[in-house]
Write an enzyme that holds these catalytic residues in place. Structure first.
Site, PDB file in Angstrom:
ATOM      1  N   GLY A 166       0.786  -1.217  -0.076  1.00 63.10           N
ATOM      2  CA  GLY A 166       0.039  -0.050  -0.051  1.00 63.10           C
ATOM      3  C   GLY A 166       0.741   1.286  -0.040  1.00 63.10           C
ATOM      4  N   THR A 176      -5.852   1.821   9.657  1.00 60.77           N
ATOM      5  CA  THR A 176      -5.074   0.563  10.323  1.00 60.77           C
ATOM      6  C   THR A 176      -5.252   0.448  11.764  1.00 60.77           C
ATOM      7  OG1 THR A 176      -3.114   1.813  10.126  1.00 60.77           O
ATOM      8  CG2 THR A 176      -3.643   0.391   8.307  1.00 60.77           C
ATOM      9  N   ASP A 196      -4.865  -3.340  -1.158  1.00 57.77           N
ATOM     10  CA  ASP A 196      -4.054  -4.454  -0.680  1.00 57.77           C
ATOM     11  C   ASP A 196      -4.385  -5.917  -0.588  1.00 57.77           C
ATOM     12  OD1 ASP A 196      -1.821  -2.708  -0.493  1.00 57.77           O
ATOM     13  OD2 ASP A 196      -1.721  -2.923   1.856  1.00 57.77           O
ATOM     14  N   PRO A 197      -4.122  -6.569  -1.935  1.00 54.62           N
ATOM     15  CA  PRO A 197      -4.627  -8.066  -1.976  1.00 54.62           C
ATOM     16  C   PRO A 197      -4.010  -8.710  -0.591  1.00 54.62           C
ATOM     17  CG  PRO A 197      -4.151  -7.087  -4.165  1.00 54.62           C
ATOM     18  CD  PRO A 197      -3.548  -6.190  -3.050  1.00 54.62           C
ATOM     19  N   TYR A 246      16.240  -0.344 -24.112  1.00 50.60           N
ATOM     20  CA  TYR A 246      16.538  -1.903 -24.054  1.00 50.60           C
ATOM     21  C   TYR A 246      15.560  -2.642 -23.265  1.00 50.60           C
ATOM     22  CZ  TYR A 246      17.719  -1.034 -19.105  1.00 50.60           C
ATOM     23  OH  TYR A 246      17.736  -0.586 -17.768  1.00 50.60           O
TER      24      TYR A 246
END
Length: 649
Positions: A159, A304, A396-397, A427
């Site tokens: 996250g 959170t 967030d998985p 490249y």
């Protein structure tokens, strides 16, 4: 919407995970063997005309065997270390951080892809997993209500990087109008705007300007005149509005992007730790009326610390009001790292939002919610529904997506915004004539913050999304299990009688009903009026119920904790301290409160009988831990008394 009988796919939640007692070990071992065997066949079958490198005789040579034995020994050491000190996220006894068991399919897919070692920096190094990452990103965009033809999403390491990318595009977008105003061949595009309106242009208008500049062949020239080429000018970028409940990544982002932490404006939160709408409106209007640019407005869907969900619908309404009232606007990024996947609980099989007044019966018909539990609150539902209107989203998985680390993601409503950050290394990225092909293939490495990145994570996420659709019938069933468990646990804690340990009596206090499945609670000794002592009690309980004990595997209950203090939240934590019975003078003296914190993500306790058994065990654990604390304190008191009494021979 006409209510129809929902389709029940053959999906059993218990069959999705290895299980707390490795109940699905046979299947997992078989599929792990399949994953490895397929790769072995792939290697051995590649140009069979090539000679074998190692002969059968060479494999029995002493140094060869010794090397294999050393490899085995090192792996034995590693296994011992992992088993000795790792955290058992798989167990319902773990109610701590936003971590849980991981899906078997994601673990197997990760291992399967990992052996091919794809690097999703470039399509050339990862033709398979690059496509899987882009497909998985669009899965998330659809879940949030974005148009998959116009939006874009990809996997990040977490996250934090996803938040960085949201701010990255917002920062570069912010300076586009000023770059245009300085170019003689392009300034006519914005000459109808006042200088103040140029400071806060709507995101959609700025993205349309990108298209107009590309049509004139001026885009790359003007892009070099934005902060991408000229560097950061704080007077142009303006202020970043971030809730007090913010993740620490935003402070780091202000440093990394040269915005300066002094340009972060904290948005106060209310008693429920959601952004205070009245204060947000007041601050926003004041900034606009002062002619101050607003770089972006950040909102949180699942803090959170307490699981709070901001009123996204109110933020969208505020932006519209600013556009109508002042002709000015701002970028909106939502940090939904924690709760973003919960949007799937509101979607039917067609990816449409189920109407709120039908949602409870819909959940019950799916047998994922009992009669006495419902989710979400009306305002939380409206917040999820409004996500389709914001400019970018972090999710967030590796949190509520039940994917192994590291797997964050960012979704952007309009992929044209990527033109402002795109870089190319000759490249690594092929120069395709087909513009669409360029975007679909080279975009990962050229338009993301990270360079080399694991394609195995993309395989894990893609496989999970195929097995578990992002709707009620898929992820909704797994996420609902945690929500049901959290609500039951809240009810039990709220009605728990005081626990008596000798002459001491302890009661539990809980935070108000959370927006998601984060539970914050504390134990308070009845009669204790010292907030400092209260904090010390709960800190010690945390130490006895966490990795701090040394070997977490042997602990009978694991949780996490946090400190809610004045520096971050102002007086908001005082409301909880007051409910716990502490005086205002105690709050003024200490100005923080230590709380135990449990993200209830386990799927194992959705059955009421299993939960009741768990609750009986948990009550006994509470008594055991409190007994230990009391014993420790009494020993300290005796030791102190012995030191104070003079020695008499």
């Amino acid at each position: 919407m006409i209510m129809t009988k929902p389709f029940h796919p053959n999906l059993n939640v218990d069959a999705l995970f290895l299980g707390p007692k490795s109940e699905n070990a046979v299947f997992f071992r078989e599929m792990m063997d399949y994953a490895v065997s397929e790769h072995l066949h792939w290697r051995s079958g590649f140009h069979p005309e090539d000679s074998t490198l190692v002969t059968s005789v060479a494999r029995y040579e002493h140094n060869y065997r010794e090397t294999l034995y050393r490899t085995e020994g090192i792996l034995n050491q590693l296994s011992a270390k992992l088993k000795n000190t790792s955290i058992p996220f798989f167990s319902p006894r773990y109610l701590g951080h936003i971590s849980s068991d991981t899906l078997m399919v994601s673990n197997l897919a990760y291992v399967m892809a990992m052996m091919y070692n794809p690097n999703n920096c470039s399509y050339e190094a990862s033709p398979t997993t690059t496509e899987l990452e882009l497909e998985s990103g669009l899965d998330l965009c659809r879940m949030f209500g974005y148009d998959p033809q116009k939006s874009w999403g990809h996997i990040t390491s977490g996250g934090t990087v996803a938040n960085y990318e949201g701010l990255w595009v917002a920062r570069n977008l912010k300076t586009l109008s000023f770059a245009i105003s300085q170019h003689p061949k392009a300034k006519d595009l914005i000459e109808h705007k006042t200088s103040r309106q140029l400071r806060n242009m709507p995101t959609a208008e700025l993205l349309d300007l990108i298209t107009a500049l590309q049509e004139r062949g001026l885009f790359e020239e003007i892009r070099d005149m934005t902060c991408r080429g000229t560097g950061v000018k704080a007077e142009i970028l303006g202020k970043l509005l971030v809730p007090q409940s913010k993740h620490y990544s935003w402070m780091k982002a202000a440093d990394i992007f040269g915005i300066g932490q002094e340009n972060i404006i904290p948005l106060p939160v209310n008693e429920n730790y959601q952004t205070d709408i009245a204060q947000m409106r007041k601050i926003t209007f004041e900034l606009i009326e002062q002619g101050e640019p607003i770089l972006a407005m950040i909102a949180v869907v699942g803090t959170t610390e307490v699981g709070a969900i901001d009123r996204i619908d109110e933020i969208i309404a505020l932006r519209k009001e600013c556009e109508e009232r002042y002709g000015e606007s701002f970028y909106i990024h939502v940090d939904a790292a924690y709760a973003g996947y919960a949007c799937s609980m509101l979607l039917n099989e067609q990816g449409e939002f189920v109407e709120y007044d039908e949602l409870a019966s819909y959940h019950r018909s799916m047998e994922i919610m009992p009669e006495n539990i419902s989710w979400p609150k009306p305002e939380v539902y409206q917040s999820f529904k409004a996500l389709r209107e914001v400019d970018s989203i972090t999710v967030d998985p590796h949190k509520v997506g039940f994917i192994q680390y590291a797997a964050g993601a960012v979704c952007m409503k309009d992929k044209r915004i990527l033109e402002l950050i795109s870089s190319h290394a000759a490249y690594v990225f092929e120069d395709h004539d087909d513009k669409t092909n360029t975007i679909n293939r080279g975009i990962l490495g050229s338009s993301i913050m990270e360079g080399s990145k694991s394609g195995a994570t993309a395989a894990a996420l893609w496989a999970a999304h195929r097995l578990l659709p992002l709707n009620i019938n898929g992820y909704g069933k797994v996420i609902a299990a945690g929500i049901v468990t959290a609500q039951r646990l809240l009810n039990k804690l709220a009605n728990l009688p005081p626990i008596e340990i000798g002459k001491h009596r302890f009661e539990v206090h809980i935070f108000p009903s959370p927006d998601f499945h984060m539970i914050n609670f504390t134990f308070k000794e009845i009669g204790n009026e010292s907030l400092s002592n209260h904090n010390a009690l709960n800190k010690r309980l945390y130490e006895l119920c966490s990795y701090s004990t040394g070997r977490a595997y042997t602990n009978d209950f694991l949780t996490s904790s946090t400190i809610l203090d004045y520096k971050e939240y102002g007086d908001t934590p005082w409301h909880y301290a007051e409910k716990c019975g502490f005086s205002r003078s105690q709050w003024e003296k200490v100005r923080n409160i230590y709380v135990l914190r449990a993200a209830v993500m386990t799927y194992c306790l959705r059955d009421e009988d299993h939960f009741d058994e768990f609750w009986q065990q948990l009550q006994a654990i509470f008594v055991k831990k409190l007994n230990q604390v009391v014993d420790e304190e009494e020993k300290k008191s005796r030791s102190k008394l012995e030191l104070e009494v003079p020695f008499i021979s």
